[in-house]
Design a protein around this motif. Sequence first.
Motif, PDB file in Angstrom:
ATOM      1  N   GLY A 292       0.881  -1.432  -0.071  1.00 35.34           N
ATOM      2  CA  GLY A 292      -0.165   0.003   0.028  1.00 35.34           C
ATOM      3  C   GLY A 292       0.741   1.296   0.084  1.00 35.34           C
ATOM      4  N   VAL A 293       2.251   1.136  -0.027  1.00 35.37           N
ATOM      5  CA  VAL A 293       2.814   2.443  -0.204  1.00 35.37           C
ATOM      6  C   VAL A 293       2.743   3.095  -1.421  1.00 35.37           C
ATOM      7  CG1 VAL A 293       5.470   3.299  -0.392  1.00 35.37           C
ATOM      8  CG2 VAL A 293       4.773   1.401   1.261  1.00 35.37           C
ATOM      9  N   PRO A 294       2.054   4.220  -1.531  1.00 33.19           N
ATOM     10  CA  PRO A 294       2.101   4.914  -2.880  1.00 33.19           C
ATOM     11  C   PRO A 294       3.258   5.100  -3.735  1.00 33.19           C
ATOM     12  CG  PRO A 294       1.035   6.129  -1.040  1.00 33.19           C
ATOM     13  CD  PRO A 294       1.955   5.351  -0.520  1.00 33.19           C
ATOM     14  N   PRO A 295       3.112   4.999  -4.960  1.00 27.11           N
ATOM     15  CA  PRO A 295       4.327   5.231  -5.819  1.00 27.11           C
ATOM     16  C   PRO A 295       5.091   6.447  -5.665  1.00 27.11           C
ATOM     17  CG  PRO A 295       2.548   4.285  -7.001  1.00 27.11           C
ATOM     18  CD  PRO A 295       1.916   4.715  -5.829  1.00 27.11           C
ATOM     19  N   SER A 296       4.227   7.552  -5.470  1.00 29.88           N
ATOM     20  CA  SER A 296       4.870   8.904  -5.193  1.00 29.88           C
ATOM     21  C   SER A 296       5.770   8.901  -3.998  1.00 29.88           C
ATOM     22  CB  SER A 296       3.681   9.912  -5.042  1.00 29.88           C
ATOM     23  OG  SER A 296       2.950   9.837  -4.050  1.00 29.88           O
ATOM     24  N   GLU A 297       5.696   7.694  -3.023  1.00 27.74           N
ATOM     25  CA  GLU A 297       6.604   7.892  -1.824  1.00 27.74           C
ATOM     26  C   GLU A 297       7.619   6.990  -2.079  1.00 27.74           C
ATOM     27  OE1 GLU A 297       6.613   9.312   0.925  1.00 27.74           O
ATOM     28  OE2 GLU A 297       4.594  10.585   0.557  1.00 27.74           O
ATOM     29  N   PHE A 324       7.684   3.862 -13.921  1.00 27.13           N
ATOM     30  CA  PHE A 324       8.617   4.765 -13.318  1.00 27.13           C
ATOM     31  C   PHE A 324       8.946   5.873 -14.462  1.00 27.13           C
ATOM     32  CE2 PHE A 324      10.502   1.657 -16.144  1.00 27.13           C
ATOM     33  CZ  PHE A 324      11.564   2.459 -16.939  1.00 27.13           C
ATOM     34  N   ARG A 325       9.520   7.049 -13.812  1.00 25.58           N
ATOM     35  CA  ARG A 325       9.759   8.226 -14.775  1.00 25.58           C
ATOM     36  C   ARG A 325      11.130   8.549 -14.450  1.00 25.58           C
ATOM     37  NH1 ARG A 325       7.128  13.211 -11.931  1.00 25.58           N
ATOM     38  NH2 ARG A 325       7.628  14.096 -14.099  1.00 25.58           N
ATOM     39  N   ASN A 326      12.039   9.021 -15.554  1.00 24.48           N
ATOM     40  CA  ASN A 326      13.221   9.614 -14.958  1.00 24.48           C
ATOM     41  C   ASN A 326      13.131  11.109 -15.009  1.00 24.48           C
ATOM     42  OD1 ASN A 326      15.742  10.391 -15.389  1.00 24.48           O
ATOM     43  ND2 ASN A 326      16.556   9.070 -17.038  1.00 24.48           N
ATOM     44  N   GLU A 327      13.257  11.526 -13.814  1.00 29.84           N
ATOM     45  CA  GLU A 327      13.159  12.771 -13.287  1.00 29.84           C
ATOM     46  C   GLU A 327      14.202  13.804 -14.056  1.00 29.84           C
ATOM     47  OE1 GLU A 327      10.804  14.383 -11.048  1.00 29.84           O
ATOM     48  OE2 GLU A 327       9.810  12.446 -11.739  1.00 29.84           O
ATOM     49  N   GLN A 328      15.181  13.149 -14.519  1.00 29.96           N
ATOM     50  CA  GLN A 328      16.159  14.070 -15.397  1.00 29.96           C
ATOM     51  C   GLN A 328      15.705  14.764 -16.570  1.00 29.96           C
ATOM     52  OE1 GLN A 328      19.322  14.566 -14.138  1.00 29.96           O
ATOM     53  NE2 GLN A 328      20.309  15.413 -15.637  1.00 29.96           N
ATOM     54  N   ALA A 329      14.659  14.097 -17.052  1.00 32.93           N
ATOM     55  CA  ALA A 329      14.019  14.491 -18.474  1.00 32.93           C
ATOM     56  C   ALA A 329      12.666  15.212 -18.205  1.00 32.93           C
ATOM     57  CB  ALA A 329      13.955  13.538 -19.360  1.00 32.93           C
ATOM     58  N   SER A 330      11.963  14.880 -17.095  1.00 33.62           N
ATOM     59  CA  SER A 330      10.560  15.278 -16.857  1.00 33.62           C
ATOM     60  C   SER A 330      10.216  15.953 -15.817  1.00 33.62           C
ATOM     61  CB  SER A 330       9.846  13.792 -17.262  1.00 33.62           C
ATOM     62  OG  SER A 330      10.111  12.992 -15.960  1.00 33.62           O
ATOM     63  N   GLN A 331      10.906  16.209 -14.925  1.00 30.68           N
ATOM     64  CA  GLN A 331      10.597  17.082 -13.853  1.00 30.68           C
ATOM     65  C   GLN A 331      10.048  18.362 -13.861  1.00 30.68           C
ATOM     66  OE1 GLN A 331      13.793  17.979 -10.784  1.00 30.68           O
ATOM     67  NE2 GLN A 331      12.219  17.190  -9.072  1.00 30.68           N
ATOM     68  N   ASP A 332      10.920  19.162 -14.490  1.00 28.84           N
ATOM     69  CA  ASP A 332      10.515  20.436 -15.035  1.00 28.84           C
ATOM     70  C   ASP A 332       9.261  20.498 -15.671  1.00 28.84           C
ATOM     71  OD1 ASP A 332      12.486  21.265 -13.418  1.00 28.84           O
ATOM     72  OD2 ASP A 332      13.982  21.780 -14.906  1.00 28.84           O
ATOM     73  N   ASP A 467       1.680   8.572  -9.822  1.00 27.33           N
ATOM     74  CA  ASP A 467       1.496   7.153 -10.290  1.00 27.33           C
ATOM     75  C   ASP A 467       2.735   6.308 -10.658  1.00 27.33           C
ATOM     76  OD1 ASP A 467      -1.343   7.349 -10.193  1.00 27.33           O
ATOM     77  OD2 ASP A 467      -1.559   7.988 -12.385  1.00 27.33           O
ATOM     78  N   ALA A 468       3.843   6.752 -10.520  1.00 24.24           N
ATOM     79  CA  ALA A 468       5.022   6.258 -10.936  1.00 24.24           C
ATOM     80  C   ALA A 468       6.275   6.405 -10.051  1.00 24.24           C
ATOM     81  CB  ALA A 468       5.748   6.826 -12.354  1.00 24.24           C
ATOM     82  N   ILE A 469       7.096   5.296  -9.922  1.00 18.78           N
ATOM     83  CA  ILE A 469       8.313   5.652  -9.148  1.00 18.78           C
ATOM     84  C   ILE A 469       9.234   6.491  -9.858  1.00 18.78           C
ATOM     85  CG2 ILE A 469      10.108   4.129  -8.211  1.00 18.78           C
ATOM     86  CD1 ILE A 469       7.451   3.156  -7.609  1.00 18.78           C
ATOM     87  N   ARG A 470      10.122   7.353  -9.204  1.00 13.05           N
ATOM     88  CA  ARG A 470      10.696   8.364  -9.623  1.00 13.05           C
ATOM     89  C   ARG A 470      12.244   8.054  -9.393  1.00 13.05           C
ATOM     90  NH1 ARG A 470       7.758  13.558  -6.711  1.00 13.05           N
ATOM     91  NH2 ARG A 470       9.231  14.819  -8.334  1.00 13.05           N
ATOM     92  N   LYS A 476      18.231  16.783  -8.662  1.00 14.42           N
ATOM     93  CA  LYS A 476      16.869  16.697  -8.650  1.00 14.42           C
ATOM     94  C   LYS A 476      16.141  16.453  -7.633  1.00 14.42           C
ATOM     95  CE  LYS A 476      16.400  18.005 -13.307  1.00 14.42           C
ATOM     96  NZ  LYS A 476      15.279  19.116 -13.400  1.00 14.42           N
ATOM     97  N   CYS A 477      16.885  15.840  -6.445  1.00 16.75           N
ATOM     98  CA  CYS A 477      16.086  15.162  -5.335  1.00 16.75           C
ATOM     99  C   CYS A 477      15.952  16.180  -4.142  1.00 16.75           C
ATOM    100  CB  CYS A 477      16.464  13.965  -4.911  1.00 16.75           C
ATOM    101  SG  CYS A 477      17.929  13.978  -3.943  1.00 16.75           S
ATOM    102  N   LYS A 478      16.385  17.327  -4.283  1.00 21.39           N
ATOM    103  CA  LYS A 478      16.799  18.288  -3.261  1.00 21.39           C
ATOM    104  C   LYS A 478      15.250  18.774  -3.111  1.00 21.39           C
ATOM    105  CE  LYS A 478      19.815  21.179  -2.974  1.00 21.39           C
ATOM    106  NZ  LYS A 478      20.414  22.623  -3.280  1.00 21.39           N
ATOM    107  N   GLY A 479      15.163  19.117  -1.807  1.00 20.24           N
ATOM    108  CA  GLY A 479      13.922  19.488  -1.294  1.00 20.24           C
ATOM    109  C   GLY A 479      13.008  18.475  -1.322  1.00 20.24           C
ATOM    110  N   LEU A 480      12.955  17.474  -1.929  1.00 20.63           N
ATOM    111  CA  LEU A 480      11.885  16.273  -1.689  1.00 20.63           C
ATOM    112  C   LEU A 480      12.117  15.340  -0.532  1.00 20.63           C
ATOM    113  CD1 LEU A 480      12.061  15.689  -5.911  1.00 20.63           C
ATOM    114  CD2 LEU A 480      10.549  17.427  -4.396  1.00 20.63           C
ATOM    115  N   GLU A 481      10.857  14.537  -0.540  1.00 17.64           N
ATOM    116  CA  GLU A 481      11.048  13.408   0.658  1.00 17.64           C
ATOM    117  C   GLU A 481      10.044  12.315   0.443  1.00 17.64           C
ATOM    118  OE1 GLU A 481       7.847  15.063   4.043  1.00 17.64           O
ATOM    119  OE2 GLU A 481       9.708  16.251   3.695  1.00 17.64           O
ATOM    120  N   PHE A 482      10.454  11.324   0.606  1.00 13.22           N
ATOM    121  CA  PHE A 482       9.822  10.017   0.537  1.00 13.22           C
ATOM    122  C   PHE A 482      10.004   9.146   1.582  1.00 13.22           C
ATOM    123  CE2 PHE A 482      11.883  11.984  -3.252  1.00 13.22           C
ATOM    124  CZ  PHE A 482      10.842  11.870  -4.270  1.00 13.22           C
ATOM    125  N   GLU A 483       8.827   8.248   1.674  1.00 13.81           N
ATOM    126  CA  GLU A 483       8.974   7.134   2.476  1.00 13.81           C
ATOM    127  C   GLU A 483      10.057   6.209   2.427  1.00 13.81           C
ATOM    128  OE1 GLU A 483       7.054   6.283   5.461  1.00 13.81           O
ATOM    129  OE2 GLU A 483       6.206   8.458   5.395  1.00 13.81           O
TER     130      GLU A 483
END
Length: 554
Positions: A292-297, A324-332, A467-470, A476-483
């Motif tokens: 039940g862990v959300p993909p966003s976590e 899953f999504r590669n944040e290098q290309a799609s975060q912004d 909906d996707a693992i990041r 790119k991960c600065k300022g973000l947090e995950f379970e």
Amino acid sequence: MIRPEQWHPVGGLVLEPNARTAATATGENVVVAAGPGAGKTELLAQRADFLLRTGRCTYPRRILAISFKVDATRNLRERVRLRTGPRLAARFDSSTFHAFAKRLIDSFRPALTGHDALGPDYRLDPDIRIEGEQVRFEDLVPLALSIIENNAHARGGIRQTYSHVFLDEFQDCTGEQYQLIQAAFGRSGAVLTAVGDTKQRIMVWAGALDGVMRTFADDFEARPLPLYQNRRSAPRLRRMQNRMIAEMDPEAVSPAEDLAGDDGVIDVLDFGTERDEAETIAGLIEDWLAEGVPPSEIAVVVRSRPDLVTAALGEELGRRGIPFRNEQASQDLAAEPVAALIFDFIRVIAGEGQPEAYASLMRVTARAHASGDEGARFDSRMKRFLRDTRAAVRAPAFKTGDLEAWRPHVDEFLRLVSRPVLTALSPGYQQGTRLADLIAQALETFGRELDMDDDAIEALRRLSESDAIRFLTVHKCKGLEFEKVVVLGVEEQLFWGKNPTTVMSEFFVAISRAKRHLVLTHAGRRARPAGAQRRWDVWRTPHRMLLGFTFEDS
């Protein structure tokens, strides 16, 4: 409006003493040095609530917040709206340095002369500058600085607009960006609040000033207020962070009694090859999702080259049907309103049961300022268009896996929405070619994901933040947090550099994204992946120094 002494943090939050002092400062500039998880974004949101609710930011003046990433500006804007309500939040502007600089250029463009002069339809380009017609992103801050320094009208206009300025992640401020802040607000009467973490100063490659927070404290006579309490991570993870802090900043070490408890998990996993690593990590992720862990976590963090380092893991997740999504290309891109609108449109016409996408689409496209009859006619026209388009893309002859089959439907949808509505989505869309460029980028990104399995909904799931693992780089991960955070490849061949302090700072940023469960991996062998054009070391060595911080003191 309430008196300052009547104000309390919104949401029942208890601020540590220095945080409350920073949130309620009235006549002095403040520089806050805070570790990860200390609540820097929440501090700024509470400060905005204090200034607006007590009238310290007097109407019609506004608050300007400048961050370094698009998603950080959005996060802060949404949190301020949550804390203050929409009426007061309307006087809060949150933007990146580049967006702030572009707004200055668009507002005072005639002040640019000579080689810097720009026409009204100037364009933005990542690489090429054409005199009078086109500028690069790296030109925006210098051009804005030229306007502020040389035009008293522009300088006075910006100072009359903003009585308070927030500077987020300020440790990464470059020399030109700092000059822009000085020129715009130095000796202006504006009250500035700078927030940052020197242990996260990982943008040296982009020209970040050495000791910029100290420089700011001196130049703006700002009061230093350190924050130490980590509210994000579980005790076991905080103790690991504390051992690293002891090496980087001994004065900031937290007392042992503040870190007591057994909550939290740290796993160090040793693999023979990247394939072994991929199978095990994909299995862990699959189990977490089943629990039940959300993909966003869930996030996978690598120091650099995520397209190469995560290639095997991406293939394994794909085989298991895990987006899953590669944040290098799609975060912004994901933070851009026009891209979100396009993706919502495709969700609505391609999938069943998309109520959130449908509601968002109808809200954005509604003719809010039209007359009742006109608005109703447009609403009816939009619903009929969506119904007809849904039927067209579900017809047997429609080539679901071909981007070119989707393109005319998207184009027709955008024409129906109309350019005035699209340009109103963001100030940056009103000049040059940014709007057209982002529309093209959104379609190209969707097309790349579509190539994987010819499934539009799965492609959008991979592009979704929820909906996707990041897959993220440290930057790119600065300022973000995950379970759950997996730091892939804690090896000397990835975490290397001439300056050990920089390497440790990057690793610290990576591990401090985790709230409950941190997984660190290393492999003995990583086969050269397709697309690796530069040096690639096949045989790997675990980074003993970094991994050593996982061991509890005896």
